[in-house]
Design an enzyme around this catalytic site. Structure first.
Site, PDB file in Angstrom:
ATOM      1  N   GLU A 196       0.849  -1.191   0.000  1.00 24.33           N
ATOM      2  CA  GLU A 196       0.000   0.000   0.000  1.00 24.33           C
ATOM      3  C   GLU A 196       0.888   1.245   0.000  1.00 24.33           C
ATOM      4  OE1 GLU A 196      -1.553   1.273   3.811  1.00 24.33           O
ATOM      5  OE2 GLU A 196      -1.581  -0.828   4.418  1.00 24.33           O
ATOM      6  N   CYS A 235      -3.320  -3.499   4.582  1.00 25.85           N
ATOM      7  CA  CYS A 235      -2.409  -4.537   5.082  1.00 25.85           C
ATOM      8  C   CYS A 235      -2.796  -5.937   4.633  1.00 25.85           C
ATOM      9  CB  CYS A 235      -2.358  -4.515   6.603  1.00 25.85           C
ATOM     10  SG  CYS A 235      -1.779  -2.966   7.259  1.00 25.85           S
ATOM     11  N   HIS A 247      -1.982 -10.092  12.328  1.00 25.21           N
ATOM     12  CA  HIS A 247      -1.447  -8.843  11.772  1.00 25.21           C
ATOM     13  C   HIS A 247      -1.080  -7.951  12.953  1.00 25.21           C
ATOM     14  CE1 HIS A 247      -0.934  -5.089   9.829  1.00 25.21           C
ATOM     15  NE2 HIS A 247      -2.029  -4.556  10.363  1.00 25.21           N
TER      16      HIS A 247
HETATM   17  P1  HMG Z   1      -3.196   6.506  21.545  1.00 24.85           P
HETATM   18  O1  HMG Z   1      -4.394   7.364  21.669  1.00 24.85           O
HETATM   19  O2  HMG Z   1      -1.862   7.151  21.529  1.00 24.85           O
HETATM   20  O3  HMG Z   1      -3.074   5.409  22.660  1.00 24.85           O
HETATM   21  O4  HMG Z   1      -3.383   5.650  20.217  1.00 24.85           O
HETATM   22  P2  HMG Z   1      -3.981   5.132  23.937  1.00 24.85           P
HETATM   23  O5  HMG Z   1      -4.178   6.397  24.722  1.00 24.85           O
HETATM   24  O6  HMG Z   1      -5.175   4.344  23.520  1.00 24.85           O
HETATM   25  O7  HMG Z   1      -2.992   4.200  24.743  1.00 24.85           O
HETATM   26  C1  HMG Z   1      -2.534   3.001  24.188  1.00 24.85           C
HETATM   27  C2  HMG Z   1      -2.335   2.022  25.331  1.00 24.85           C
HETATM   28  O8  HMG Z   1      -1.268   2.483  26.170  1.00 24.85           O
HETATM   29  C3  HMG Z   1      -3.553   1.910  26.264  1.00 24.85           C
HETATM   30  O9  HMG Z   1      -3.669   0.547  26.607  1.00 24.85           O
HETATM   31  C4  HMG Z   1      -3.156   2.716  27.475  1.00 24.85           C
HETATM   32  O10 HMG Z   1      -3.794   2.314  28.665  1.00 24.85           O
HETATM   33  C5  HMG Z   1      -1.673   2.417  27.537  1.00 24.85           C
HETATM   34  P3  HMG Z   1      -4.944  -0.325  26.125  1.00 24.85           P
HETATM   35  O11 HMG Z   1      -6.137   0.328  26.681  1.00 24.85           O
HETATM   36  O12 HMG Z   1      -4.920  -0.216  24.603  1.00 24.85           O
HETATM   37  O13 HMG Z   1      -4.660  -1.700  26.610  1.00 24.85           O
HETATM   38  N1  HMG Z   1      -0.892   3.399  28.308  1.00 24.85           N
HETATM   39  C6  HMG Z   1       0.099   3.049  29.146  1.00 24.85           C
HETATM   40  N2  HMG Z   1       0.612   1.846  29.492  1.00 24.85           N
HETATM   41  C7  HMG Z   1       1.658   1.829  30.367  1.00 24.85           C
HETATM   42  N3  HMG Z   1       2.181   2.972  30.915  1.00 24.85           N
HETATM   43  C8  HMG Z   1       1.691   4.172  30.617  1.00 24.85           C
HETATM   44  C9  HMG Z   1       0.606   4.254  29.686  1.00 24.85           C
HETATM   45  N4  HMG Z   1      -0.102   5.274  29.138  1.00 24.85           N
HETATM   46  C10 HMG Z   1      -1.008   4.725  28.315  1.00 24.85           C
HETATM   47  N5  HMG Z   1       2.212   5.273  31.141  1.00 24.85           N
HETATM   48  C11 HMG Z   1      -3.069   4.048  18.472  1.00 24.85           C
HETATM   49  C12 HMG Z   1      -2.751   4.423  19.919  1.00 24.85           C
HETATM   50  C13 HMG Z   1      -2.474   2.662  18.191  1.00 24.85           C
HETATM   51  C14 HMG Z   1      -4.557   4.020  18.256  1.00 24.85           C
HETATM   52  C15 HMG Z   1      -2.417   5.097  17.537  1.00 24.85           C
HETATM   53  O14 HMG Z   1      -1.020   5.009  17.630  1.00 24.85           O
HETATM   54  C16 HMG Z   1      -2.847   4.974  16.090  1.00 24.85           C
HETATM   55  O15 HMG Z   1      -3.792   5.593  15.653  1.00 24.85           O
HETATM   56  N6  HMG Z   1      -2.094   4.144  15.242  1.00 24.85           N
HETATM   57  C17 HMG Z   1      -2.418   3.957  13.850  1.00 24.85           C
HETATM   58  C18 HMG Z   1      -3.660   3.110  13.621  1.00 24.85           C
HETATM   59  C19 HMG Z   1      -3.479   1.676  14.049  1.00 24.85           C
HETATM   60  O16 HMG Z   1      -2.383   1.170  14.160  1.00 24.85           O
HETATM   61  N7  HMG Z   1      -4.592   0.952  14.220  1.00 24.85           N
HETATM   62  C20 HMG Z   1      -4.557  -0.455  14.557  1.00 24.85           C
HETATM   63  C21 HMG Z   1      -5.744  -1.234  14.012  1.00 24.85           C
HETATM   64  S1  HMG Z   1      -5.984  -0.940  12.274  1.00 24.85           S
HETATM   65  C22 HMG Z   1      -4.821  -1.966  11.482  1.00 24.85           C
HETATM   66  O17 HMG Z   1      -4.272  -2.835  12.075  1.00 24.85           O
HETATM   67  C23 HMG Z   1      -4.536  -1.687  10.059  1.00 24.85           C
HETATM   68  C24 HMG Z   1      -3.253  -0.910   9.791  1.00 24.85           C
HETATM   69  O18 HMG Z   1      -2.133  -1.759   9.953  1.00 24.85           O
HETATM   70  C25 HMG Z   1      -3.271  -0.310   8.392  1.00 24.85           C
HETATM   71  C26 HMG Z   1      -3.621  -1.180   7.188  1.00 24.85           C
HETATM   72  O19 HMG Z   1      -4.432  -2.075   7.188  1.00 24.85           O
HETATM   73  O20 HMG Z   1      -3.080  -0.846   6.129  1.00 24.85           O
HETATM   74  C27 HMG Z   1      -3.060   0.264  10.745  1.00 24.85           C
END
Ligand code: HMG
Length: 390
Positions: A81, A113, A235
């Protein structure tokens, strides 16, 4: 007896540079434990301007391409992609770089992906129809969300190459897939930018929902259950994501099965934790990590595979490990390569991130000193990308 078809060889490439995610967290004013534990990422591969999906894909395949009978190859598919052209496929350039036969079909597949799995399934069907032929499937991507963006911690770059054949040496790909598609906007990459857009929370919810639906359909179709799997690879956009999905079904298994699946899941994340998301290749990076790090797996073990591509497509399928699969892996070399990579400071990572070739008709010459693979994008001249073999 039905013919065995599957993955005969696996190759890996990821750039020689990485940024340490604890250091990135500090620079972004975030608690490092959020990145290391909360997201589950420790390091992130950073590609220099001279590397793209074509060079990374060719580098991954070069790990085994000179050991195979190239005259049997009938198909070369690049799942990506992060395409370098809206018309011409990267696969046809890879054909030249790898010195592959002229009489092969070459093309590119796109569905976020899921493109690597789409290529693999197409190759599987091709070998089923032509058992004496093989297919090269390359899954390569550069995950870019932007400096200081919400997705920054889930960037990465790399490629996994697979040779698909009858009587494979590593793992069969069973004809047992359960899949689903739905038109949703959880993550996408508009053509005017190389930065991905994502609705972070929504995308994770959709990933889990697709996993649950594919798994339920798979169980219905096959009568198999968690106890039948030595491991389940997912994935991995970041290493915690697959576990978030698995956790929703693991309570259905007894304690010993849960322990085994948890332990093997952890091993499947070793490489992703250090490389990051490589989109189409992430599931196959998880497979490679599992096979090269799990001492307890044996021939005949059934491995589950969950593929997810935003937009979205989900698919669950399985494969059996083959008798001599360990002889066809390259774990020591992969680990040594990851260990010797050059760590960039956050400032140098940002500079490398910004050095990417522009969306513009300019002539560009890339820095040759920054590549380590056998293939390099030397630059752009008169709007033509210049690829070289080193
Ligand atoms: P965010 O808002 O930065 O993270 O987004 P958050 O606030 O949800 O925190 C993440 C985790 O860290 C949480 O744990 C928190 O509690 C924890 P969870 O509730 O998830 O178990 N946390 C801590 N842990 C320990 N110590 C601390 C602490 N603070 C917080 N101090 C997000 C994270 C991955 C959503 C963001 O980075 C993002 O948007 N990434 C891109 C999209 C993505 O990867 N999506 C995944 C699913 S889609 C997919 O897989 C397809 C893809 O590969 C693309 C394709 O298909 O081509 C992306």
């Amino acid at each position: 007896m039905t013919m065995k078809i599957g993955i005969d060889r696996l190759g890996l490439y990821s750039p020689n540079y990485y940024v340490d995610l604890a250091e990135l967290a500090v620079a972004r004013g975030v608690d490092p434990n959020k990145f290391i534990i909360g997201i589950g990422q420790s390091e992130q591969a950073v590609p220099p301007a001279a590397e793209d999906v074509v060079t990374m894909g060719a580098n991954a395949a070069s790990e085994f391409i000179d050991d195979i009978d190239k005259s049997q190859l009938g198909l070369v598919i690049l799942g990506t992609e992060t395409g370098i052209d809206s018309s011409k496929s990267g696969a046809v350039i890879i054909q030249r770089l790898l010195d592959l036969p002229r009489h092969v079909r070459t093309y590119e597949i796109k569905q976020a992906c899921y493109g690597g799995t789409a290529g693999l399934m197409t190759a599987r069907d091709y070998v089923a129809a032509h058992p004496d032929r093989t297919a090269l499937v390359i899954a390569a991507d550069i995950a870019r969300y932007g400096l200081a963006s919400g997705g920054e911690v889930t960037q990465g770059a790399g490629a996994v190459a697979m040779l698909i054949s009858a009587n494979p040496h590593i793992m069969t790909v069973e004809d047992d897939s359960a899949f689903l598609s739905a038109d949703i906007m959880d993550f996408w990459r508009p053509v005017y930018t190389d930065l991905a857009l994502a609705k972070g929370k929504y995308s994770t919810e959709k990933y889990i929902e697709f996993f649950q639906q594919a798994w339920a359909e798979y169980k219905r179709n096959t009568g198999l259950d968690l106890k039948d799997f030595a491991a389940i690879n997912c994935h991995l956009p970041y290493t915690k994501m697959g576990m978030k999905a698995l956790k929703t079904v693991l309570p259905d298994a007894d304690a010993a099965d849960q322990d085994r699946l948890n332990a093997n899941y952890a091993l499947s994340t070793n490489y992703s934790r250090r490389i990051g998301n490589i989109y189409t290749g992430s599931l196959y990076l998880a497979l490679l990590s599992l096979l090269e790090n799990a001492a307890t797996l044996t021939a005949g073990d059934r491995i589950g595979m969950f593929s997810y591509g935003s937009g979205a497509v989900g698919e669950f399928y399985s494969g059996y490990l083959q008798a001599d699969y360990r002889d066809y892996l390259n774990g020591a070399a992969h680990k040594a390569y990851l260990d010797q990579r050059v760590k960039l400071s956050v400032a140098d990572y940002e500079a490398m991130f910004n050095s990417k070739l522009p969306y513009a008709p300019d002539d560009v010459v890339t820095d040759a000193a920054l590549t380590t693979g056998k293939f390099r994008l030397a630059g752009v001249k008169d709007q033509e990308r210049q690829y070289v073999r080193l």
